[in-house]
Write a protein that holds these residues in place. Structure first.
Motif, PDB file in Angstrom:
ATOM      1  N   THR A   1       0.815  -1.214   0.000  1.00  0.00           N
ATOM      2  CA  THR A   1       0.000   0.000   0.000  1.00  0.00           C
ATOM      3  C   THR A   1       0.851   1.269   0.000  1.00  0.00           C
ATOM      4  OG1 THR A   1      -0.170  -0.002   2.412  1.00  0.00           O
ATOM      5  CG2 THR A   1      -1.906  -1.154   1.173  1.00  0.00           C
ATOM      6  N   HIS A   2       2.153   1.123   0.273  1.00  0.00           N
ATOM      7  CA  HIS A   2       3.094   2.244   0.271  1.00  0.00           C
ATOM      8  C   HIS A   2       4.390   1.745  -0.362  1.00  0.00           C
ATOM      9  CE1 HIS A   2       0.400   3.245   3.663  1.00  0.00           C
ATOM     10  NE2 HIS A   2       0.462   4.449   3.120  1.00  0.00           N
ATOM     11  N   SER A   3       4.410   1.655  -1.674  1.00  0.00           N
ATOM     12  CA  SER A   3       5.550   1.035  -2.364  1.00  0.00           C
ATOM     13  C   SER A   3       6.849   1.806  -2.194  1.00  0.00           C
ATOM     14  CB  SER A   3       5.236   0.871  -3.850  1.00  0.00           C
ATOM     15  OG  SER A   3       5.000   2.133  -4.431  1.00  0.00           O
ATOM     16  N   ASP A   4       6.782   2.990  -1.615  1.00  0.00           N
ATOM     17  CA  ASP A   4       7.994   3.775  -1.386  1.00  0.00           C
ATOM     18  C   ASP A   4       8.621   3.477  -0.021  1.00  0.00           C
ATOM     19  OD1 ASP A   4       5.831   4.893  -0.041  1.00  0.00           O
ATOM     20  OD2 ASP A   4       6.650   6.919  -0.146  1.00  0.00           O
ATOM     21  N   GLN A   5       8.115   2.426   0.667  1.00  0.00           N
ATOM     22  CA  GLN A   5       8.644   2.070   1.980  1.00  0.00           C
ATOM     23  C   GLN A   5       9.258   0.679   1.968  1.00  0.00           C
ATOM     24  OE1 GLN A   5       5.897   2.708   5.168  1.00  0.00           O
ATOM     25  NE2 GLN A   5       5.682   4.882   4.718  1.00  0.00           N
ATOM     26  N   ARG A   6      10.230   0.492   2.840  1.00  0.00           N
ATOM     27  CA  ARG A   6      10.907  -0.788   3.008  1.00  0.00           C
ATOM     28  C   ARG A   6      10.869  -1.150   4.494  1.00  0.00           C
ATOM     29  NH1 ARG A   6      14.356  -3.996   0.314  1.00  0.00           N
ATOM     30  NH2 ARG A   6      14.372  -2.518  -1.408  1.00  0.00           N
ATOM     31  N   LEU A   7      10.880  -2.450   4.777  1.00  0.00           N
ATOM     32  CA  LEU A   7      10.871  -2.923   6.158  1.00  0.00           C
ATOM     33  C   LEU A   7      12.302  -3.010   6.689  1.00  0.00           C
ATOM     34  CD1 LEU A   7       8.930  -3.894   8.377  1.00  0.00           C
ATOM     35  CD2 LEU A   7       9.229  -6.208   7.504  1.00  0.00           C
ATOM     36  N   PHE A   8      12.516  -2.388   7.841  1.00  0.00           N
ATOM     37  CA  PHE A   8      13.799  -2.453   8.537  1.00  0.00           C
ATOM     38  C   PHE A   8      13.594  -3.206   9.849  1.00  0.00           C
ATOM     39  CE2 PHE A   8      14.592   0.941   5.636  1.00  0.00           C
ATOM     40  CZ  PHE A   8      15.977   1.033   5.473  1.00  0.00           C
ATOM     41  N   THR A   9      14.674  -3.771  10.362  1.00  0.00           N
ATOM     42  CA  THR A   9      14.644  -4.447  11.654  1.00  0.00           C
ATOM     43  C   THR A   9      15.597  -3.716  12.596  1.00  0.00           C
ATOM     44  OG1 THR A   9      16.362  -5.989  10.937  1.00  0.00           O
ATOM     45  CG2 THR A   9      14.070  -6.708  10.702  1.00  0.00           C
ATOM     46  N   ILE A  10      15.222  -3.690  13.867  1.00  0.00           N
ATOM     47  CA  ILE A  10      16.031  -3.002  14.877  1.00  0.00           C
ATOM     48  C   ILE A  10      16.075  -3.886  16.123  1.00  0.00           C
ATOM     49  CG2 ILE A  10      16.246  -0.948  16.339  1.00  0.00           C
ATOM     50  CD1 ILE A  10      14.359   0.442  14.231  1.00  0.00           C
ATOM     51  N   ILE A  11      17.250  -4.036  16.701  1.00  0.00           N
ATOM     52  CA  ILE A  11      17.389  -4.741  17.974  1.00  0.00           C
ATOM     53  C   ILE A  11      18.201  -3.858  18.901  1.00  0.00           C
ATOM     54  CG2 ILE A  11      18.353  -6.744  19.168  1.00  0.00           C
ATOM     55  CD1 ILE A  11      17.410  -8.430  16.943  1.00  0.00           C
ATOM     56  N   GLN A  12      17.725  -3.710  20.131  1.00  0.00           N
ATOM     57  CA  GLN A  12      18.440  -2.959  21.145  1.00  0.00           C
ATOM     58  C   GLN A  12      18.499  -3.764  22.429  1.00  0.00           C
ATOM     59  OE1 GLN A  12      15.875   0.740  20.402  1.00  0.00           O
ATOM     60  NE2 GLN A  12      17.744   1.568  21.326  1.00  0.00           N
ATOM     61  N   SER A  13      19.646  -3.729  23.097  1.00  0.00           N
ATOM     62  CA  SER A  13      19.818  -4.342  24.403  1.00  0.00           C
ATOM     63  C   SER A  13      19.949  -3.240  25.437  1.00  0.00           C
ATOM     64  CB  SER A  13      21.083  -5.209  24.417  1.00  0.00           C
ATOM     65  OG  SER A  13      21.380  -5.619  25.740  1.00  0.00           O
ATOM     66  N   PHE A  14      19.213  -3.385  26.538  1.00  0.00           N
ATOM     67  CA  PHE A  14      19.225  -2.374  27.589  1.00  0.00           C
ATOM     68  C   PHE A  14      19.841  -2.885  28.884  1.00  0.00           C
ATOM     69  CE2 PHE A  14      15.671  -1.432  24.759  1.00  0.00           C
ATOM     70  CZ  PHE A  14      16.021  -0.149  24.359  1.00  0.00           C
ATOM     71  N   THR A  15      20.370  -4.096  28.881  1.00  0.00           N
ATOM     72  CA  THR A  15      20.952  -4.673  30.084  1.00  0.00           C
ATOM     73  C   THR A  15      22.346  -4.097  30.298  1.00  0.00           C
ATOM     74  OG1 THR A  15      19.739  -6.713  29.629  1.00  0.00           O
ATOM     75  CG2 THR A  15      21.493  -6.832  31.274  1.00  0.00           C
ATOM     76  N   PRO A  16      22.592  -3.472  31.443  1.00  0.00           N
ATOM     77  CA  PRO A  16      23.922  -2.907  31.700  1.00  0.00           C
ATOM     78  C   PRO A  16      25.018  -3.979  31.617  1.00  0.00           C
ATOM     79  CG  PRO A  16      22.351  -2.189  33.369  1.00  0.00           C
ATOM     80  CD  PRO A  16      21.677  -3.252  32.556  1.00  0.00           C
ATOM     81  N   ASP A  17      26.164  -3.578  31.130  1.00  0.00           N
ATOM     82  CA  ASP A  17      27.345  -4.438  31.054  1.00  0.00           C
ATOM     83  C   ASP A  17      27.150  -5.669  30.176  1.00  0.00           C
ATOM     84  OD1 ASP A  17      28.690  -2.717  32.852  1.00  0.00           O
ATOM     85  OD2 ASP A  17      27.703  -3.731  34.535  1.00  0.00           O
ATOM     86  N   ARG A  18      26.280  -5.577  29.182  1.00  0.00           N
ATOM     87  CA  ARG A  18      26.073  -6.678  28.235  1.00  0.00           C
ATOM     88  C   ARG A  18      26.313  -6.134  26.833  1.00  0.00           C
ATOM     89  NH1 ARG A  18      25.608  -9.132  32.543  1.00  0.00           N
ATOM     90  NH2 ARG A  18      24.053 -10.671  33.055  1.00  0.00           N
ATOM     91  N   ASP A  19      27.562  -6.042  26.442  1.00  0.00           N
ATOM     92  CA  ASP A  19      27.970  -5.461  25.169  1.00  0.00           C
ATOM     93  C   ASP A  19      28.710  -6.548  24.389  1.00  0.00           C
ATOM     94  OD1 ASP A  19      29.703  -3.988  23.270  1.00  0.00           O
ATOM     95  OD2 ASP A  19      28.928  -2.232  24.313  1.00  0.00           O
ATOM     96  N   ASP A  20      28.174  -6.956  23.241  1.00  0.00           N
ATOM     97  CA  ASP A  20      28.792  -8.040  22.469  1.00  0.00           C
ATOM     98  C   ASP A  20      28.587  -7.770  20.974  1.00  0.00           C
ATOM     99  OD1 ASP A  20      29.448 -10.464  21.167  1.00  0.00           O
ATOM    100  OD2 ASP A  20      28.819 -11.651  22.904  1.00  0.00           O
ATOM    101  N   VAL A  21      29.587  -7.152  20.350  1.00  0.00           N
ATOM    102  CA  VAL A  21      29.486  -6.754  18.947  1.00  0.00           C
ATOM    103  C   VAL A  21      29.285  -7.959  18.030  1.00  0.00           C
ATOM    104  CG1 VAL A  21      30.728  -5.657  17.024  1.00  0.00           C
ATOM    105  CG2 VAL A  21      30.848  -4.670  19.311  1.00  0.00           C
ATOM    106  N   GLY A  22      30.076  -9.007  18.213  1.00  0.00           N
ATOM    107  CA  GLY A  22      29.991 -10.178  17.341  1.00  0.00           C
ATOM    108  C   GLY A  22      28.640 -10.867  17.402  1.00  0.00           C
ATOM    109  N   THR A  23      28.116 -11.031  18.607  1.00  0.00           N
ATOM    110  CA  THR A  23      26.809 -11.678  18.754  1.00  0.00           C
ATOM    111  C   THR A  23      25.702 -10.778  18.237  1.00  0.00           C
ATOM    112  OG1 THR A  23      27.622 -12.953  20.635  1.00  0.00           O
ATOM    113  CG2 THR A  23      25.236 -12.796  20.381  1.00  0.00           C
TER     114      THR A  23
END
Length: 173
Positions: free
Chosen positions: A123-145
């Motif tokens: 219905t809106h051919s000028d749009q694309r679906l994106f995905t987003i993931i965010q982690s909010f847990t302190p001290d849980r930083d893992d670039v590779g994963t």
């Protein structure tokens, strides 16, 4: 689901444990639970909650012990010409990030964005679906994963009902 009773080792060193099973999906989108584990805190219970915070966005929150928001996964419609940097939340852009996969993913240790292939809104051919993931847990930083998680999550979304493949345009005669 995989049952985890693994001792968490981290800065606190207090041996806290997860007494819950790590989810194997984010509100119906299958993911390998081992990709979520590094971002989850100790606790007794885990749940997921699906919401639609604004038009064009579906959100899945992973909550530990009824109050700790630990991970958010989103499917978000955005203008076709948009880039992963345009879509990335400020909290992800503030961290050192990398762009990969032909500029189709942006990732840092606590968040990532994926640009789906051929997922458009009929219905809106000028749009694309994106995905987003965010982690909010302190001290849980893992670039590779996080990179593996956004790639896997985006691939599953591309194969889901949320993705409407582009239809070939009729050729001009």
């Amino acid at each position: 689901m995989i049952i985890l009773g693994t001792t968490i080792t981290g800065c606190s060193g207090d041996g806290e444990k997860r007494s819950y099973s790590t989810p194997n999906s984010l509100c119906g989108v299958a993911v390998n639970s081992s990709l979520l584990t590094p971002f989850l805190p100790p606790g007794e219970h885990v749940s997921t909650q699906r919401t639609f915070p604004v038009q064009g966005t579906e959100q899945c929150d992973v909550i530990v012990d009824k109050s700790k928001l630990t991970i958010t996964a989103k499917k978000k419609w955005w203008p076709e010409r948009g880039s992963v940097l345009d879509v990335a939340p400020a909290s992800v852009r503030r961290k050192p990030y990398q762009i990969g996969e032909g500029k189709n993913i942006l990732y840092a240790g606590t968040g990532a964005v994926g640009r789906t292939k051929d997922c458009v809104d009929p219905t809106h051919s000028d749009q694309r679906l994106f995905t987003i993931i965010q982690s909010f847990t302190p001290d849980r930083d893992d670039v590779g994963t996080m990179k593996k998680l956004i790639k896997a999550y985006t691939k599953e979304v591309e194969q889901s009902k949320a993705c409407h493949p582009k239809r070939p345009q009729p050729s001009a005669s």
